[in-house]
Design an enzyme around this catalytic site. Structure first.
Site, PDB file in Angstrom:
ATOM      1  N   SER A 276       0.852  -1.190   0.000  1.00 15.48           N
ATOM      2  CA  SER A 276       0.000   0.000   0.000  1.00 15.48           C
ATOM      3  C   SER A 276       0.884   1.234   0.000  1.00 15.48           C
ATOM      4  O   SER A 276       1.942   1.250   0.626  1.00 15.48           O
ATOM      5  CB  SER A 276      -0.910   0.001   1.234  1.00 15.48           C
ATOM      6  OG  SER A 276      -1.504   1.261   1.423  1.00 15.48           O
ATOM      7  N   ARG A 315     -23.391  -8.919 -45.529  1.00 14.96           N
ATOM      8  CA  ARG A 315     -22.241  -8.257 -44.866  1.00 14.96           C
ATOM      9  C   ARG A 315     -22.788  -7.295 -43.830  1.00 14.96           C
ATOM     10  O   ARG A 315     -23.622  -6.451 -44.136  1.00 14.96           O
ATOM     11  CB  ARG A 315     -21.383  -7.488 -45.875  1.00 14.96           C
ATOM     12  CG  ARG A 315     -20.176  -6.770 -45.267  1.00 14.96           C
ATOM     13  CD  ARG A 315     -18.947  -7.666 -45.191  1.00 14.96           C
ATOM     14  NE  ARG A 315     -18.376  -7.849 -46.515  1.00 14.96           N
ATOM     15  CZ  ARG A 315     -18.480  -8.969 -47.218  1.00 14.96           C
ATOM     16  NH1 ARG A 315     -19.141 -10.008 -46.729  1.00 14.96           N
ATOM     17  NH2 ARG A 315     -17.949  -9.080 -48.412  1.00 14.96           N
TER      18      ARG A 315
END
Length: 456
Positions: A276, A315
């Protein structure tokens, strides 16, 4: 592959390389080379044209950022790529340049390149998944006799075996590995259909070209083009998402068991891992954190893939492009999670003594069901349940152990004279309570090992 610094934080450099700009572009060039070579073998184009095209199908020869920028304007990366490939071939042989990309279409190129990248991605995932499963199964074997609390609805429930819990973590991962292989066998296929999927330009020679290309690229020969038939492809993506969810389950339990107040597991420490910036005492479960982050993102990516399946006609407009952009995210997250959990389980710290203390701290309450079932033989199930409920409340109020209260009840109540005090006391032994879990895990582990060792 491009992404924010935080994307890179949650994956691996190996997987980033698989889906990097250069890797995808090189996959597209591999398609073009295989196409030209196959067409030459079928007599559709001269051998000299195939050789000329193949000689310049190398991504480092091209300005990839410029191709990407041009592709954004054109609507497809394949359009400027084919244009530049044609221009480059023409520098050496103008006649051969006319044969570039003959009878194919942009989606053929891009889909096949993504298939090639995905195959490499799956190899990375398979290897990491095998390693993680092996870690879990080895730990399970070592901790078959390690009692721990089982928890339901986030509350202590009964005593189980840590080995049984580990087998439960491993089983979905072993299954995921097998299912990924099955899905990949269907989805890793060549895309070749031409403009509208009919291979009309290649005519009768089209299927033979597809056969040759698939063989050269090591891909499955498709039943037909799958330009807008995305079921097999998306199904593979769903398996990766499910795997990531299973990794999230492991990470969730790991992070909960690593909480300071629980203290039963700890990830490896050292070299700045899990520290930390403000609190020197912290030991954060960073591997679990990375896996949880992947599990949080995977459902949304999976949903994106599902939402793109309704592609228009021959497509897709917008949906295919969204799929291409979302697809790598699943693999990047899954491999990041796998690597992180491999780091954790390669040197996981298991505190069996703390597991026992956590059981003891509950004053025997987690043995109430077993005691009730035993006493039911003397006074019936409803009466036994009511008695243990009353004794459990008394244990909480007085701080006494439920075992002692139960033994007192047996001594003081003539209706319980048939109860064997020693057998009743034995029900409060954590090691004895974990025996059923141990036996189940012992039965599961050989099958899991066999499944993990199954050949490709």
């Amino acid at each position: 592959m491009s992404g924010s610094i935080f994307d890179s934080f949650l994956t691996t450099t190996d997987m980033q390389a698989v889906f990097s700009d250069q890797a995808i572009v090189q996959g597209m060039f591999r398609f073009e080379e295989a196409l030209a070579t196959a067409q030459a073998a079928e007599g559709m184009i001269p051998d000299s044209a195939a050789r000329a095209i193949a000689s310049v199908c190398s991504a480092p020869l091209y300005d990839i950022p410029a191709l990407i920028a041009a592709g954004q304007r054109a609507g497809s990366l394949a359009i400027p790529l084919v244009k530049e490939l044609t221009r480059t071939v023409a520098l050496y042989d103008k006649d051969s340049a006319a044969r570039v990309h003959w009878g194919s279409t942009s989606q053929d190129v891009q889909d096949t390149a993504m298939v090639l990248a995905t195959r490499d991605a799956l190899q990375l995932i398979d290897s990491a998944l095998e390693s993680l499963c092996a870690h879990l199964l080895e730990l399970a074997s070592r901790h078959l006799d390690t009692p721990m609390l089982a928890r339901t609805l986030m509350q202590p429930a009964q005593v189980t075996s840590f080995g049984f819990k580990l087998a439960g973590w491993a089983a979905p991962l072993v299954r995921a590995r097998a299912r990924l292989r099955t899905a990949a066998a269907r989805a890793l296929q060549l895309q070749l259909g031409g403009a509208v999927g009919t291979l009309s330009v290649m005519g009768a020679q089209g299927p033979a070209v597809a056969q040759r290309m698939a063989h050269a690229l090591g891909l499955r020969v498709p039943d037909g083009n799958w330009h807008t038939q995305r079921d097999e492809w998306v199904r593979l993506g769903m398996e990766v998402a499910i795997l990531t969810g299973s990794l999230g389950k492991v990470a969730t339990d790991l992070s909960l068991m690593a909480q300071g107040e629980v203290g039963e597991l700890a990830e490896p420490s050292g070299a700045g891992r899990g520290g930390s910036s403000a609190m020197p005492h912290k030991r954060n479960p960073v591997s679990a954190m990375i896996a949880l982050a992947a599990a949080a993102r995977a459902p949304h990516t999976a949903a994106t893939l599902l939402s793109t399946m309704g592609q228009q006609h021959e497509r897709g407009l917008g949906n295919w492009q969204a799929e291409l952009a979302a697809w790598p995210q699943l693999f990047l997250g899954a491999h990041g999670a796998l690597q992180a959990l491999n780091d954790a389980f390669a040197d996981l710290q298991v505190d069996g003594a703390r597991m026992l203390r956590n059981i003891d701290a509950l004053q025997g309450l987690v043995f109430a069901e077993a005691a009730s079932a035993y006493m039911a033989s003397a006074i019936g199930r409803p009466a036994a349940h009511a008695l243990l409920e009353q004794l459990s409340q008394q244990a909480v109020q007085t701080g006494r152990h439920l075992r002692d209260l139960a033994l007192d009840a047996v001594r003081d109540d003539a209706a319980l004279a048939a109860i064997d005090a020693d057998q009743l006391a034995a029900l409060f032994d954590p090691a004895q309570a974990a025996v059923s879990a141990r036996h189940l895990a012992q039965e599961q582990l050989p099958a899991l090992r066999r499944a993990l060792a199954a050949p490709l």
